[in-house]
Scaffold this motif. Structure first.
Motif, PDB file in Angstrom:
ATOM      1  N   THR A  27       2.975  -4.434   3.260  1.00  0.00           N
ATOM      2  CA  THR A  27       1.691  -4.548   3.948  1.00  0.00           C
ATOM      3  C   THR A  27       1.122  -5.941   3.740  1.00  0.00           C
ATOM      4  O   THR A  27       1.630  -6.714   2.921  1.00  0.00           O
ATOM      5  N   LEU A  44      -2.189  -2.829   8.030  1.00  0.00           N
ATOM      6  CA  LEU A  44      -1.281  -3.631   8.837  1.00  0.00           C
ATOM      7  C   LEU A  44      -0.007  -3.860   8.033  1.00  0.00           C
ATOM      8  O   LEU A  44      -0.049  -4.018   6.811  1.00  0.00           O
ATOM      9  N   ARG A  46       3.371  -6.168   7.333  1.00  0.00           N
ATOM     10  CA  ARG A  46       3.846  -7.544   7.481  1.00  0.00           C
ATOM     11  C   ARG A  46       5.374  -7.541   7.571  1.00  0.00           C
ATOM     12  O   ARG A  46       6.015  -6.555   7.226  1.00  0.00           O
ATOM     13  N   ILE A  69       1.683  -1.271  12.330  1.00  0.00           N
ATOM     14  CA  ILE A  69       0.567  -0.506  11.776  1.00  0.00           C
ATOM     15  C   ILE A  69       1.120   0.672  10.984  1.00  0.00           C
ATOM     16  O   ILE A  69       2.035   1.364  11.437  1.00  0.00           O
TER      17      ILE A  69
END
Length: 141
Positions: A27, A44, A46, A69
């Motif tokens: 994340t 979110l 990454r 997400i």
């Protein structure tokens, strides 16, 4: 044994769907470990490696993920990924070439749309390379 359902989907396909004992999600705030009955959250995702511990399977399931997400419920995880690729489908040389091409495209982008596309391609290549590095470091001898 406690398990939870996880669904990992991208724009193109369902990448993984099944039961897991534990998941580690990259994340924006770092890696997030998730066990069954986790508090509900949204975050979110990454670029990086999604790691899944599957019941009755010794090796982790690894998925290179470029972003997206994450939604966590006590008995379910849903990841809506920009792009995701199972580790078995990864190729080091192709990922390195994709990274170089994407970096060149970022440098040469003439407008915001071209820059966004180049950055998305770079995120995919970085996620794949991170997953390949993880596999290399954790490979059983």
């Amino acid at each position: 044994m406690d398990v939870m359902q996880i669904d990992v989907v991208s724009n193109e396909q369902n990448i993984y769907s099944g039961q897991v004992k534990f998941a580690v999600v990259p994340t924006l705030n770092g890696e997030l470990g998730i066990l069954p009955r986790h508090e509900p959250i949204m975050s979110l995702v990454r670029p990086g490696t999604l790691r899944l511990q599957v019941p009755d399977q010794e090796d982790e399931v690894l998925v290179a993920i470029s972003g997206g997400i994450l939604e966590v419920q006590p008995d379910k995880i849903m990841i809506l990924a920009d792009v995701a690729v199972r580790s078995a489908e990864l190729d080091q040389a192709r990922a390195e070439e994709a990274r170089k091409t994407a970096e060149a495209s970022v440098a040469q982008a003439k407008d915001d749309e071209a820059l966004a596309k180049a950055q998305a391609a770079l995120a995919v290549a970085i996620a794949e390379l991170k997953t390949l590095d993880y596999l290399r470091l954790h490979k059983k001898h």
